[in-house]
Design an enzyme around this catalytic site. Structure first.
Site: not given
Length: 256
Positions: A50-52, A88, A92, A147, A174, A216, A235, A239
């Protein structure tokens, strides 16, 4: 893309089958730094990257930054690893503010970059329906997300949110929530199980923070198709290291 049994294939990764897939976020400040982070990923650790885009300095004001980063990161990734492009919003948990017009412009820049396999669209975005349609028109899958950094809504509300995402055209639904006790974690898992029994596409659910680490790891039991693990910077709260996460999920999978 989505199959008739609810799985989603993106390059060499299939969501909705077997062990939940590990998505590794890249949260670099510049396209060059993002490329360096991707090249440093250990082989086999990321099923999805995932490229934020919200972490890229200046992306909200100049969508070309996002477009360049998507192209550069895609070129650096192994050909079988799909790329999820995400801006994002600050509301959120994102890294930089962007009004509705700026948010839509960055998402559309990611679509135009010809490098992403999927794009994240926030359910609350003003132009969510149009962005989902644009993404599908460009041949990309869409993760429609929500989120909550304050609380965990009731299970019925979470299921309703996931259904709204599905009805909007999500290829992946999601939700991420903030638990304050173990009951909140159970609420998320209950909603995950309920929705996953009655849907034709992958679902991804996460309880953030330390309390939520179990969500998770144990997604396979309750129906969550993907989780997020770190190689370097995180992120979102809670995590954990992607290598250790894969090992824990593998242990659980072998016991099922």
């Amino acid at each position: 893309m989505t199959t008739n049994d609810g799985r989603l294939r993106l390059r060499g990764t299939t969501l909705g089958s077997g062990v939940p897939k590990v998505c590794v976020p890249v949260v670099a400040a510049t396209p060059d730094a993002a490329v360096a982070d991707v090249r440093a990923l250990p082989a086999g650790v990321a099923d999805v990257v995932e490229l934020r885009l919200d972490h890229l300095v200046g992306a909200a004001g100049d969508p070309a930054v996002a477009r360049h980063a998507v192209r550069a990161v895609r070129a650096a990734l192994p050909p079988d690893v799909p790329l999820l492009a995400t801006f994002r919003s600050a509301r959120e948990g994102g890294a930089q503010p962007a009004d509705d017009d700026a948010y839509a412009a960055v998402v559309r820049a990611a679509l135009a970059a010809d490098g992403a396999d999927a794009v994240d669209v926030e359910l609350a975005a003003r132009d969510a329906a149009a962005l989902v349609a644009d993404a599908h028109g460009a041949g990309l899958a869409v993760v429609v997300s929500q989120h909550d950094f304050a609380a965990t809504p009731p299970a019925d509300d979470l299921v309703a949110t996931l259904r709204r995402q599905r009805d909007l055209g999500a290829d992946v639904c999601k939700v991420a929530v903030t638990p304050h006790d173990a009951d909140d974690v159970l609420t998320l898992l209950t909603a995950t199980r309920a929705f996953s029994r009655d849907t034709d596409r992958p679902v991804v659910t996460i309880a953030m923070g330390g309390l939520g680490v179990v969500t998770r790891v144990a997604g396979e039991v309750f129906g969550s198709a993907m989780t997020f693990g770190t190689v370097g910077a995180a992120s979102a709260p809670g995590q954990v290291d992607a290598v250790r996460l894969r090992a824990a999920m593998g242990l659980l999978h072998d016991a099922l």
